[in-house]
Design an enzyme around this catalytic site. Structure first.
Site, PDB file in Angstrom:
ATOM      1  N   ASN A  39       0.822  -1.209   0.000  1.00  0.00           N
ATOM      2  CA  ASN A  39       0.000   0.000   0.000  1.00  0.00           C
ATOM      3  C   ASN A  39       0.855   1.258   0.000  1.00  0.00           C
ATOM      4  O   ASN A  39       1.927   1.299   0.600  1.00  0.00           O
ATOM      5  CB  ASN A  39      -0.935   0.008   1.217  1.00  0.00           C
ATOM      6  CG  ASN A  39      -1.890  -1.174   1.178  1.00  0.00           C
ATOM      7  OD1 ASN A  39      -2.055  -1.786   0.132  1.00  0.00           O
ATOM      8  ND2 ASN A  39      -2.503  -1.487   2.294  1.00  0.00           N
ATOM      9  N   VAL A  40       0.307   2.294  -0.643  1.00  0.00           N
ATOM     10  CA  VAL A  40       1.020   3.566  -0.697  1.00  0.00           C
ATOM     11  C   VAL A  40       0.450   4.555   0.324  1.00  0.00           C
ATOM     12  O   VAL A  40       0.940   5.673   0.439  1.00  0.00           O
ATOM     13  CB  VAL A  40       1.010   4.165  -2.127  1.00  0.00           C
ATOM     14  CG1 VAL A  40       1.775   3.252  -3.083  1.00  0.00           C
ATOM     15  CG2 VAL A  40      -0.406   4.398  -2.648  1.00  0.00           C
TER      16      VAL A  40
ATOM     17  N   CYS B 278      11.160  20.095 -11.599  1.00  0.00           N
ATOM     18  CA  CYS B 278      12.324  19.833 -10.762  1.00  0.00           C
ATOM     19  C   CYS B 278      13.253  21.057 -10.753  1.00  0.00           C
ATOM     20  O   CYS B 278      13.574  21.601 -11.822  1.00  0.00           O
ATOM     21  CB  CYS B 278      13.058  18.617 -11.329  1.00  0.00           C
ATOM     22  SG  CYS B 278      14.604  18.238 -10.494  1.00  0.00           S
TER      23      CYS B 278
ATOM     24  N   HIS C 179       5.737  -0.579  -2.799  1.00  0.00           N
ATOM     25  CA  HIS C 179       5.247   0.126  -3.990  1.00  0.00           C
ATOM     26  C   HIS C 179       5.297   1.645  -3.857  1.00  0.00           C
ATOM     27  O   HIS C 179       4.635   2.351  -4.607  1.00  0.00           O
ATOM     28  CB  HIS C 179       3.815  -0.320  -4.325  1.00  0.00           C
ATOM     29  CG  HIS C 179       3.740  -1.725  -4.824  1.00  0.00           C
ATOM     30  ND1 HIS C 179       2.558  -2.435  -4.945  1.00  0.00           N
ATOM     31  CD2 HIS C 179       4.714  -2.583  -5.240  1.00  0.00           C
ATOM     32  CE1 HIS C 179       2.813  -3.649  -5.423  1.00  0.00           C
ATOM     33  NE2 HIS C 179       4.111  -3.769  -5.597  1.00  0.00           N
TER      34      HIS C 179
HETATM   35  P1  OAD Z   1      -6.363  -5.633  -4.988  1.00  0.00           P
HETATM   36  O1  OAD Z   1      -7.412  -4.605  -5.175  1.00  0.00           O
HETATM   37  O2  OAD Z   1      -5.865  -6.347  -6.178  1.00  0.00           O
HETATM   38  O3  OAD Z   1      -6.875  -6.744  -3.954  1.00  0.00           O
HETATM   39  C1  OAD Z   1      -7.483  -6.371  -2.747  1.00  0.00           C
HETATM   40  C2  OAD Z   1      -7.837  -7.645  -2.016  1.00  0.00           C
HETATM   41  O4  OAD Z   1      -8.354  -7.276  -0.742  1.00  0.00           O
HETATM   42  C3  OAD Z   1      -8.915  -8.510  -2.683  1.00  0.00           C
HETATM   43  O5  OAD Z   1      -8.448  -9.863  -2.772  1.00  0.00           O
HETATM   44  C4  OAD Z   1     -10.108  -8.410  -1.756  1.00  0.00           C
HETATM   45  O6  OAD Z   1     -10.853  -9.624  -1.684  1.00  0.00           O
HETATM   46  C5  OAD Z   1      -9.424  -8.136  -0.424  1.00  0.00           C
HETATM   47  N1  OAD Z   1     -10.247  -7.406   0.550  1.00  0.00           N
HETATM   48  C6  OAD Z   1     -11.233  -6.486   0.328  1.00  0.00           C
HETATM   49  N2  OAD Z   1     -11.714  -6.027   1.494  1.00  0.00           N
HETATM   50  C7  OAD Z   1     -11.011  -6.664   2.483  1.00  0.00           C
HETATM   51  C8  OAD Z   1     -11.028  -6.604   3.904  1.00  0.00           C
HETATM   52  N3  OAD Z   1     -11.864  -5.800   4.569  1.00  0.00           N
HETATM   53  N4  OAD Z   1     -10.165  -7.392   4.601  1.00  0.00           N
HETATM   54  C9  OAD Z   1      -9.290  -8.223   3.951  1.00  0.00           C
HETATM   55  N5  OAD Z   1      -9.242  -8.307   2.614  1.00  0.00           N
HETATM   56  C10 OAD Z   1     -10.078  -7.540   1.878  1.00  0.00           C
HETATM   57  O7  OAD Z   1      -5.168  -4.936  -4.177  1.00  0.00           O
HETATM   58  P2  OAD Z   1      -3.652  -5.428  -4.009  1.00  0.00           P
HETATM   59  O8  OAD Z   1      -3.573  -6.900  -3.984  1.00  0.00           O
HETATM   60  O9  OAD Z   1      -3.097  -4.665  -2.881  1.00  0.00           O
HETATM   61  O10 OAD Z   1       0.154  -1.476  -7.254  1.00  0.00           O
HETATM   62  O11 OAD Z   1      -3.040  -4.899  -5.360  1.00  0.00           O
HETATM   63  C11 OAD Z   1      -1.657  -5.054  -5.583  1.00  0.00           C
HETATM   64  C12 OAD Z   1      -1.121  -3.863  -6.357  1.00  0.00           C
HETATM   65  O12 OAD Z   1      -1.887  -3.667  -7.544  1.00  0.00           O
HETATM   66  C13 OAD Z   1      -1.230  -2.533  -5.634  1.00  0.00           C
HETATM   67  O13 OAD Z   1      -0.193  -2.297  -4.709  1.00  0.00           O
HETATM   68  C14 OAD Z   1      -1.197  -1.543  -6.736  1.00  0.00           C
HETATM   69  C15 OAD Z   1      -2.108  -2.244  -7.725  1.00  0.00           C
HETATM   70  O14 OAD Z   1      -1.968  -1.905  -9.038  1.00  0.00           O
HETATM   71  C16 OAD Z   1       0.730  -0.281  -7.461  1.00  0.00           C
HETATM   72  O15 OAD Z   1       0.179   0.773  -7.246  1.00  0.00           O
HETATM   73  C17 OAD Z   1       2.125  -0.381  -7.942  1.00  0.00           C
END
Ligand code: OAD
Length: 266
Positions: free
Chosen positions: A115-116, A169, A131
């Site tokens: 997370n950012v 910049c 990230h």
């Molecule tokens: P995703 O949006 O791909 O996945 C979020 C996950 O959280 C899903 O599997 C949901 O089922 C789960 N979820 C939702 N609510 C929840 C809760 N209350 N408790 C637990 N789980 C829950 O997000 P990321 O996997 O973080 O990259 O995505 C990875 C990367 O893709 C991010 O860091 C970002 C994105 O593009 C960059 O910005 C570089």
């Protein structure tokens, strides 16, 4: 407290507690799902996910920034406004409490996030960001870091902000961009090293609130498993990870406080 959960989930929490209580090296990876209960949209959840409504290739690639820097910058300004007044939820607080508790035990907890946002830090955790960080900027050309912009200049009440002009910049005149890893870019070297090290050397790996679709971060759980770790996943929805030992299919803000209360109990 556990009685609030279904019998199946109670059994899984008890199994996870047994595994985690004696473990000495634990690696935890969080994703957008852990901040969902704070009101920050995830990326891939149906209807509410950012990538369900916006094009990755238009907003989160180096090419997109070259093509239309103003569009990319203003989208991140909008995201900063969305995140500005969000606060940690019980899942962030529970992890911070566990890290604090671990200082007086033999446990070594490494917390890694994709997370950012800075909700882990706000809760009091020490965390490695894979990230990048929404509140940091750098030059898109020479990569010089740019001083952090005042956080309180962003707020969901502030209607001005998100289409404001591009900054340049002071050193090379290039456009300033968010210090966030875009698709096609490498992860920060030191942070990746910390994550790989913790994943390959842990006894238990916990994956929380991530769809496990974005590599290399998604490969950390696999590396942990291949090196003999047990893997726990906390996610209300299924993921492609077929090697998980314990699945806690519930929101992180519900299950983590209960699990950590069990682990840290005498
Ligand atoms: P995703 O949006 O791909 O996945 C979020 C996950 O959280 C899903 O599997 C949901 O089922 C789960 N979820 C939702 N609510 C929840 C809760 N209350 N408790 C637990 N789980 C829950 O997000 P990321 O996997 O973080 O990259 O995505 C990875 C990367 O893709 C991010 O860091 C970002 C994105 O593009 C960059 O910005 C570089």
């Amino acid at each position: 407290m556990l009685a609030e959960l279904s019998p199946t989930l109670i059994a899984e929490v008890e199994l996870a507690t047994k595994l985690l209580k004696p473990a000495q090296r634990i690696c935890i990876l969080t994703g957008a799902g852990i901040s969902a209960e704070s009101g920050i949209p995830t990326f891939r959840d149906k209807q509410t996910g950012l990538w369900e409504n916006y094009g990755v290739e238009d907003l989160a690639t180096p090419k997109a920034f070259i093509r239309d820097p103003k569009l990319v910058w203003s989208w991140y300004q909008w995201r900063r406004q969305v995140v500005a007044d969000k606060t940690p939820n019980p899942a962030h607080h529970a992890l911070a409490q566990w890290q604090y508790h671990a200082q007086s035990t033999e446990q070594q907890l490494t917390l890694i996030t994709q997370n950012v946002d800075d909700l882990h830090e706000q809760a009091g955790s020490t965390v490695t960001h894979l990230h990048g960080n929404l509140w940091r900027h750098k030059c898109g050309q020479c990569e010089a870091p740019v001083q952090e912009q005042a956080r309180d200049s962003y707020s969901s009440q502030n209607t001005v902000g998100y289409d404001e002009a591009l900054m340049t910049c002071a050193q090379c005149g290039g456009y300033i961009r968010p210090d966030i890893v875009w698709f096609g870019e490498a992860l920060p070297v030191d942070e990746w090293h910390t994550a790989e090290n913790a994943a390959t050397n842990c006894e238990v790996f916990i994956s929380i609130g991530t769809s496990s679709l974005v590599y290399p971060a998604a490969g950390l759980a696999q590396s942990a498993k291949q090196n003999g770790a047990q893997v726990i996943e906390i996610n209300p929805n299924p993921t492609p990870n077929t090697f998980v030992d314990i699945t806690l299919a519930e929101k992180a803000g519900i299950v983590l406080p209960l699990l950590i209360e069990e682990i840290t109990a005498l």
